[in-house]
Design an enzyme around this catalytic site. Structure first.
Site, PDB file in Angstrom:
ATOM      1  N   LYS A 111       0.830  -1.210   0.000  1.00 11.59           N
ATOM      2  CA  LYS A 111       0.000   0.000   0.000  1.00 11.59           C
ATOM      3  C   LYS A 111       0.857   1.251   0.000  1.00 11.59           C
ATOM      4  O   LYS A 111       0.473   2.257  -0.597  1.00 11.59           O
ATOM      5  CB  LYS A 111      -0.966   0.008   1.195  1.00 11.59           C
ATOM      6  CG  LYS A 111      -2.114  -0.967   1.026  1.00 11.59           C
ATOM      7  CD  LYS A 111      -3.199  -0.729   2.038  1.00 11.59           C
ATOM      8  CE  LYS A 111      -4.361  -1.688   1.837  1.00 11.59           C
ATOM      9  NZ  LYS A 111      -5.376  -1.577   2.894  1.00 11.59           N
ATOM     10  N   LYS A 193      -5.820 -10.930  -6.933  1.00 11.05           N
ATOM     11  CA  LYS A 193      -7.130 -11.052  -6.290  1.00 11.05           C
ATOM     12  C   LYS A 193      -8.055  -9.915  -6.746  1.00 11.05           C
ATOM     13  O   LYS A 193      -7.603  -8.786  -6.926  1.00 11.05           O
ATOM     14  CB  LYS A 193      -6.904 -10.973  -4.772  1.00 11.05           C
ATOM     15  CG  LYS A 193      -8.135 -11.192  -3.929  1.00 11.05           C
ATOM     16  CD  LYS A 193      -7.772 -11.181  -2.445  1.00 11.05           C
ATOM     17  CE  LYS A 193      -8.932 -10.650  -1.621  1.00 11.05           C
ATOM     18  NZ  LYS A 193      -8.741 -10.722  -0.194  1.00 11.05           N
ATOM     19  N   LYS A 196     -11.819  -4.451  -4.314  1.00  9.69           N
ATOM     20  CA  LYS A 196     -12.814  -3.394  -4.431  1.00  9.69           C
ATOM     21  C   LYS A 196     -12.173  -2.029  -4.569  1.00  9.69           C
ATOM     22  O   LYS A 196     -12.832  -1.059  -4.910  1.00  9.69           O
ATOM     23  CB  LYS A 196     -13.808  -3.427  -3.258  1.00  9.69           C
ATOM     24  CG  LYS A 196     -13.213  -3.350  -1.862  1.00  9.69           C
ATOM     25  CD  LYS A 196     -14.348  -3.494  -0.858  1.00  9.69           C
ATOM     26  CE  LYS A 196     -13.984  -3.700   0.590  1.00  9.69           C
ATOM     27  NZ  LYS A 196     -12.736  -4.226   0.991  1.00  9.69           N
TER      28      LYS A 196
END
Ligand code: TRP
Length: 327
Positions: A111, A193, A196
Site C-alpha cells: 500500500k 485477487k 474493491k
C-alpha cells in the site's frame, strides 16, 4: 460456543469476491458460533476517502451483510467507529508491537508503494487496530482471506507477548481460512485477487452492478489463447470464470467442461455473465430495499454497537487494570 470475528472495510463497493469469498461463508457459521461482524470504517481512512462516500458505503456494507443472509438477531453486526474501545485498545497494543514487526507487513509495503504521497501512521499501525478488533472480543476464529494471514500471525504474536508480560489475558486467535478457499481473481489480471479498491473497474463485478455491466465485463474478461473451456494450470482467467460459474450454479468443473465442450470462450463468458446477473438480482433487490430504510439500518447499528460495547468494555477494563492504569 466459540466466538468468530471478522470485518470488511467500506473502502469500495463490495464485489463478487467479497460475496463468494467471505459473506456467503459467514452465513454458514451463524448457527454454530457466536459471530461478530464489523464494518471497519476506521481502517478505511488509512487511505484517502471522500467522506460522503465513506458514510454511504458504511450503510451499504451493513445492508449487504443483511441482504446476503446474516441475521442481525443471530450475529452482532456493527460499525467499528461506534465502539471507542477499538481505538483505546489499539493504543495499548501498539505499545506491545514492535516497529520492526510492522515494517515487515507485506500489505503495508504494497500500500505504501501504491500511495507514495500518503504513507501515514495509520497505514503503518493498521495491523495493531486489527489486532484490537479481534482481541477485544476474545475471538477464537477469524475468517479471512489468504492476504490477511500475516496480520493474524501478528495478532497472535502480540497477544502472546501481552499474556507473557501481564499474565494470561487474551485468547490467542486462529485464522479460519476456508479449505476450499473461494478466491476470486481480477477479470483483467487473473493472477491478482479481485479488489474493491482496484482503479480499473473492469477488473471486478460490484454486487450492485447492472445486468448490462455484468455481462459486458465478463465478455471482456482476460483469458488465454487456448479455446476449450477446461480447468488447468496456467489458465488463470478461465479457471477464475469457472470458479465463479460453479459458485453461482453449484455445478462441478467436470460438468462445466462437459456442458461447454466444443463451444468457444465467447459462449462461456456470456453464460457466466447470465448466471451472475441472475444470481445477484435478489441480493440487489434486498440491498435496494434496505438502503431505502436508513432508520432500520441505524437501528441495527445501534443495537449492534450496544452488544459489541458490552463485550468490548469488559475486556478493555481488564487490560487497563493489567497495564497499571487507575480504573
Ligand atoms: N484487514 C482486513 C481486510 O482488509 C479487514 C479487517 C479489519 C479485519 N479488522 C479485522 C478482518 C478483524 C478480520 C478481523 O480484509
Amino acid at each position: 460456543m466459540k466466538t468468530i470475528f471478522s470485518g470488511i472495510q467500506p473502502s469500495g463497493d463490495l464485489n463478487i469476491g467479497n460475496y463468494l469469498g467471505a459473506i456467503i461463508n459467514w452465513n454458514k457459521l451463524q448457527e454454530e458460533f457466536n459471530c461478530i461482524y464489523c464494518v471497519v470504517d476506521m481502517h478505511a481512512i488509512t487511505v484517502k476517502q471522500v467522506p460522503m462516500d465513506l458514510r454511504n458505503r458504511t450503510y451499504k456494507t451493513l445492508a449487504t451483510y443483511i441482504a446476503c443472509g446474516l441475521d442481525p438477531d443471530k450475529n452482532v453486526l456493527f460499525v467499528q467507529s461506534h465502539v471507542p474501545a477499538h481505538a483505546e485498545l489499539a493504543w495499548i497494543l501498539g505499545c506491545s508491537t514492535m516497529f520492526g514487526e510492522l515494517s515487515r507487513m507485506t500489505q503495508f509495503k504494497d500500500k505504501s508503494a501504491k500511495n507514495e504521497q500518503n504513507i501515514n501512521a495509520g497505514l503503518f499501525t493498521y495491523p495493531v487496530l486489527m489486532a484490537a478488533d479481534i482481541l477485544l472480543y476474545q475471538a477464537d476464529l477469524v475468517p479471512v482471506g489468504q492476504d490477511q494471514k500475516q496480520h493474524i500471525e501478528l495478532t497472535r504474536d502480540v497477544a502472546e507477548r501481552f499474556n507473557a508480560v501481564y499474565g494470561e489475558t487474551f485468547i490467542v486467535p486462529e485464522g479460519y481460512i476456508p479449505k476450499i478457499g473461494t478466491k476470486i481473481m481480477s477479470l483483467v489480471e487473473p493472477e491478482k485477487k479481485m479488489s474493491k479498491s482496484d482503479e480499473n473497474p473492469n477488473s471486478y463485478i460490484a454486487l450492485l452492478d447492472s445486468r448490462d455491466v455484468i455481462i459486458k465485463r465478463f465478455k471482456r474478461a482476460v483469458t488465454d489463447s487456448d479455446t476449450s473451456v477446461r480447468f488447468a494450470d496456467g489458465k488463470d482467467g478461465i479457471n477464475n470464470l469457472m470458479t465463479i460459474y460453479s459458485c453461482f450454479t453449484g455445478k462441478s468443473f467436470d460438468d462445466i467442461e462437459k456442458g461447454f465442450d466444443g463451444r468457444g470462450y465467447g459462449d462461456f463468458k456470456s453464460a457466466v455473465g447470465e448466471v451472475v446477473a441472475d444470481g445477484l438480482a435478489p441480493v440487489q433487490k434486498k440491498i435496494g430495499e434496505l438502503m431505502g430504510d436508513k432508520a432500520y439500518l441505524e437501528g441495527i447499528m445501534k443495537k449492534g454497537a450496544e452488544s459489541a460495547s458490552r463485550i468490548a468494555s469488559k475486556t478493555l477494563a481488564k487490560i487497563q487494570k493489567r497495564v497499571g492504569f487507575v480504573v
